[in-house]
Design a protein around this motif. Structure first.
Motif, PDB file in Angstrom:
ATOM      1  N   PHE A   1       0.727  -1.397   0.017  1.00  0.00           N
ATOM      2  CA  PHE A   1      -0.037   0.004  -0.042  1.00  0.00           C
ATOM      3  C   PHE A   1       0.727   1.218   0.170  1.00  0.00           C
ATOM      4  CE2 PHE A   1      -2.508  -3.054   2.650  1.00  0.00           C
ATOM      5  CZ  PHE A   1      -3.520  -3.451   1.746  1.00  0.00           C
TER       6      PHE A   1
ATOM      7  N   PHE B   1      -2.667   4.277   2.881  1.00  0.00           N
ATOM      8  CA  PHE B   1      -3.005   3.541   4.023  1.00  0.00           C
ATOM      9  C   PHE B   1      -3.249   4.264   5.372  1.00  0.00           C
ATOM     10  CE2 PHE B   1      -0.945   1.507   7.887  1.00  0.00           C
ATOM     11  CZ  PHE B   1      -1.677   0.267   7.808  1.00  0.00           C
TER      12      PHE B   1
ATOM     13  N   ASP C   1      -6.593   6.305   4.876  1.00  0.00           N
ATOM     14  CA  ASP C   1      -7.703   5.353   5.034  1.00  0.00           C
ATOM     15  C   ASP C   1      -8.074   5.277   6.808  1.00  0.00           C
ATOM     16  OD1 ASP C   1      -8.839   4.792   2.847  1.00  0.00           O
ATOM     17  OD2 ASP C   1      -7.866   2.684   2.700  1.00  0.00           O
TER      18      ASP C   1
ATOM     19  N   SER D   1     -12.845   5.193   8.498  1.00  0.00           N
ATOM     20  CA  SER D   1     -12.546   3.923   8.796  1.00  0.00           C
ATOM     21  C   SER D   1     -11.194   4.351   9.980  1.00  0.00           C
ATOM     22  CB  SER D   1     -11.756   3.579   7.588  1.00  0.00           C
ATOM     23  OG  SER D   1     -11.041   1.959   7.939  1.00  0.00           O
TER      24      SER D   1
ATOM     25  N   LYS E   1      -8.537  -3.383   5.429  1.00  0.00           N
ATOM     26  CA  LYS E   1      -7.567  -3.080   4.327  1.00  0.00           C
ATOM     27  C   LYS E   1      -6.731  -4.193   4.085  1.00  0.00           C
ATOM     28  CE  LYS E   1      -4.797   0.760   2.545  1.00  0.00           C
ATOM     29  NZ  LYS E   1      -6.043   1.183   1.761  1.00  0.00           N
ATOM     30  N   THR E   2      -6.398  -5.000   4.898  1.00  0.00           N
ATOM     31  CA  THR E   2      -5.384  -5.941   4.315  1.00  0.00           C
ATOM     32  C   THR E   2      -6.028  -7.481   4.116  1.00  0.00           C
ATOM     33  OG1 THR E   2      -5.024  -6.631   6.815  1.00  0.00           O
ATOM     34  CG2 THR E   2      -3.475  -5.039   5.683  1.00  0.00           C
TER      35      THR E   2
END
Length: 621
Positions: free
Chosen positions: A161, A166, A169, A175, A431-432
């Motif tokens: 990312f 990253f 976000d 988030s 995200k991951t």
């Protein structure tokens, strides 16, 4: 000449303990601003989340970095720096919310990059000061995985990312820091924390203590059963295990010691009983509000579903105390030690009126839970002006209001510190995609067996909870294992309640057991014997989550109350037998394993029908 005065009753001790020192003017004013903002959110309508949530964050900062005690000059200096930089950064996000929303989670320029780093660092330090180092340490590990996880080969690696994306976000989108967890803390949990603080500031403690003493004091081990019942009542307005232990324990533990109870048993009784405050309707703990948000279910639905299990929690504590009463021949309280029904009638309204308003608005109106808390708080504010004799005292009313707003603001800040930090963890998980990978790992380790998966998840919840507050442990564990349990056939509500239950038991599970430490300190006795007796006293609590999986009707009070009652009685009988087998002296040694096996059979043998997925999983095990 010896003192001939009559010893203080339970009720008088509670009333005296409520007279805390008055907070300073500056602290009171800022507390009023904090409480006022969160009450305003209840009826303010739609305000952008990137405004309300950063303001919530900003208002929490002084309670962690300025108004909390600090032991050293460097710590105070660093706290001031965190307060200034974190407050300025949160204010920037709120003021620039319109522009930031159009950036779609991508940072622009070195200023925004610096603000992102400052907010994350301040959040980690805020969580460390509010609770301990474990939650921020876990967060650092998760953040490191998000940044460097692309270097990990195999399944657990992820795509790289860009740092601006990253961090963006996590700090300028809804988030990470400003996720639904933060919104829940600001919009839903805060009004209930305010209600609990206002109720606790008045004579409500005298109300539920007098009622519980009058009801339970006459029984065998009456003082211990008063502790169980009063903790259950306190739990209806608090939802905090540690606050429950500290408040009711200051009265019940010395009383039990005076009546000849072993100090470790007195402390263990309060530690176990107070733990149930986080599952006791109607307020329950902050984790239940998180659960409602994650499941997209009304809070009242979860409250009703969890009620039989919550009752069984305190039945378990009561049963354990009763077995110890037989073992140590613990007597009940004398008639002159009971407050009498006249005293109960005078003190009970301070507890019963806000409680009744809350239940009525939650159950029989279309108002939201936040409005229910607001209406109950308004009634409580009026009740703070009166004492247990009905006398009006405006000076005491003002003192109680000051104590209430400060206590509410501190609690709001503590929950905010926990949930905002936990939001970073869930943000990286989303995200991951690491949650999906861990789900696959759990499914593989359990070979698809529900019961093996439940054992692994319960153990993980206990291990996480040893160093984390219940809410944080629940959020992390359900993010990791929730999908796995549902993949093995468990419905979402059952999976979430199962994880939450084991997360809350961490308060009595060694080696790190917060309630045990608090209770042992009050009892002035070593904590390890208290922990051992707490585990034995509450042994049924560790079996109970398996019980409502094995007896699905237990959580279906709303749809089938008759079957829910049968399942509750059956599981309760099993817990009684297990507790008796492990605590109570028995004439013949062979009876102990037979009673233990009978109790297990009562809990795990369900004669009322499994759903297909649960039946398949059971037979696979």
């Amino acid at each position: 000449m010896p003192d001939q005065r009559k010893p203080e009753s339970f009720v008088d001790q509670v009333a005296r303990a409520a007279l805390a020192p008055r907070p300073g003017v500056l602290v009171t004013l800022f507390a009023a601003v904090t409480v006022g903002f969160h009450l305003y959110l209840v009826f303010s309508g739609l305000i952008p989340n990137l405004i309300t949530r950063p303001v919530h964050y900003l208002l929490a900062l002084p309670w962690i970095f300025l108004f909390a005690p600090s032991n050293s000059a460097p710590a105070r200096l660093f706290g001031w720096a965190c307060l200034a930089l974190g407050g300025a950064s949160a204010a920037y996000v709120a003021l620039a919310s319109g522009t930031l929303s159009d950036q779609y989670g991508i940072l622009h320029g070195p200023l925004q990059m610096a603000i992102a780093v400052v907010l994350i660092v301040v959040t980690l330090e805020m969580a460390r000061r509010a609770i301990n180092w474990v939650l921020p340490a876990i967060t650092v590990v998760v953040l490191s995985y998000g940044i460097f996880g692309h270097l990990i080969p195999g399944t657990f690696g992820h795509d790289p990312f860009a740092l601006d994306s990253f961090l963006g976000d996590l700090v300028i989108s809804e988030s990470g820091l400003w996720s639904e967890l933060t919104g829940l803390s600001a919009d839903t949990i805060a009004p209930f924390l305010i209600l609990g603080a206002f109720i606790s500031a008045g004579a409500a403690g005298s109300g539920f203590m007098s009622l519980s003493t009058q009801i339970a004091g006459r029984f065998r081990a009456g003082a211990a059963k008063v502790a169980v019942l009063s903790s259950a009542m306190y739990g209806t307005i608090s939802g905090s295990a540690s606050a429950n232990t500290a408040s009711t324990g200051m009265v019940t533990i010395p009383a039990m010691k005076r009546m000849g109870y072993p100090p470790s048993l007195a402390a263990a009784t309060e530690a176990v009983a107070s733990t149930g405050g986080q599952i006791m309707p109607p307020l329950m703990g902050a984790g239940i509000f998180v659960m409602a948000e994650l499941l997209a279910l009304p809070y009242t639905t979860i409250m009703v579903a969890a009620t039989p299990a919550a009752i069984l929690f305190f039945v378990t504590a009561w049963v354990g105390v009763h077995q110890y009463a037989i073992k140590f021949d613990l007597r009940g309280m004398a008639p002159d030690e009971l407050p009498g029904w006249v005293r109960v009638a005078r003190t009970l309204p301070f507890f019963a009126v806000p409680f009744a308003i809350l239940i009525y608005v939650l159950g029989w109106t279309a108002y939201t839970p936040q409005y229910a808390a607001l209406f109950a708080t308004a009634a409580t504010v009026a009740l703070l002006a009166f004492d247990t004799t009905g006398a009006l005292d405006l000076r005491r009313w003002i003192d109680r209001l000051r104590i209430a707003v400060v206590d509410a603001a501190r609690q709001i800040a503590t929950i905010a510190a926990i949930l905002i930090c936990a939001g970073l963890i869930t943000g990286v998980f989303h995200k991951t995609g690491v949650g999906v990978k861990i789900t696959s790992l759990i499914l593989s380790a359990s070979d698809g067996s529900l019961w093996v998966g439940l054992l692994l998840t319960g153990l993980a919840s206990l291990l996480l909870g040893m160093e984390l507050p219940t809410t944080a442990a629940y959020v992390i564990c359900i993010a990791v294992a929730g999908d796995a349990l549902q993949s093995m056939g468990l419905t979402p509500l059952y999976a979430h309640l199962f994880v939450f239950w084991y997360a809350l038991l961490c308060t009595i599970t060694p080696p790190v057991c917060g309630n045990v430490f608090i209770a042992a300190g009050i009892a002035q006795t070593p904590w390890l014997p208290v922990a051992g007796r707490s585990m034995l006293l509450g042994v049924g609590l560790f079996v109970l989550p398996m019980g409502f999986i094995a007896n699905p009707w237990l959580l279906k009070l709303a749809t089938d109350p008759a079957m829910a009652l049968i399942a509750t009685l059956k599981v309760g009988a099993g817990i009684w037998m297990i507790s008796a087998a492990l605590i109570r002296p028995m004439r013949w040694a062979v009876l102990r394993p037979l009673v233990l096996a009978g109790g297990a059979a009562m809990i795990f043998f369900d004669a009322y029908g499994w759903d297909d997925a649960a039946r398949t999983a059971m037979f696979r095990f």
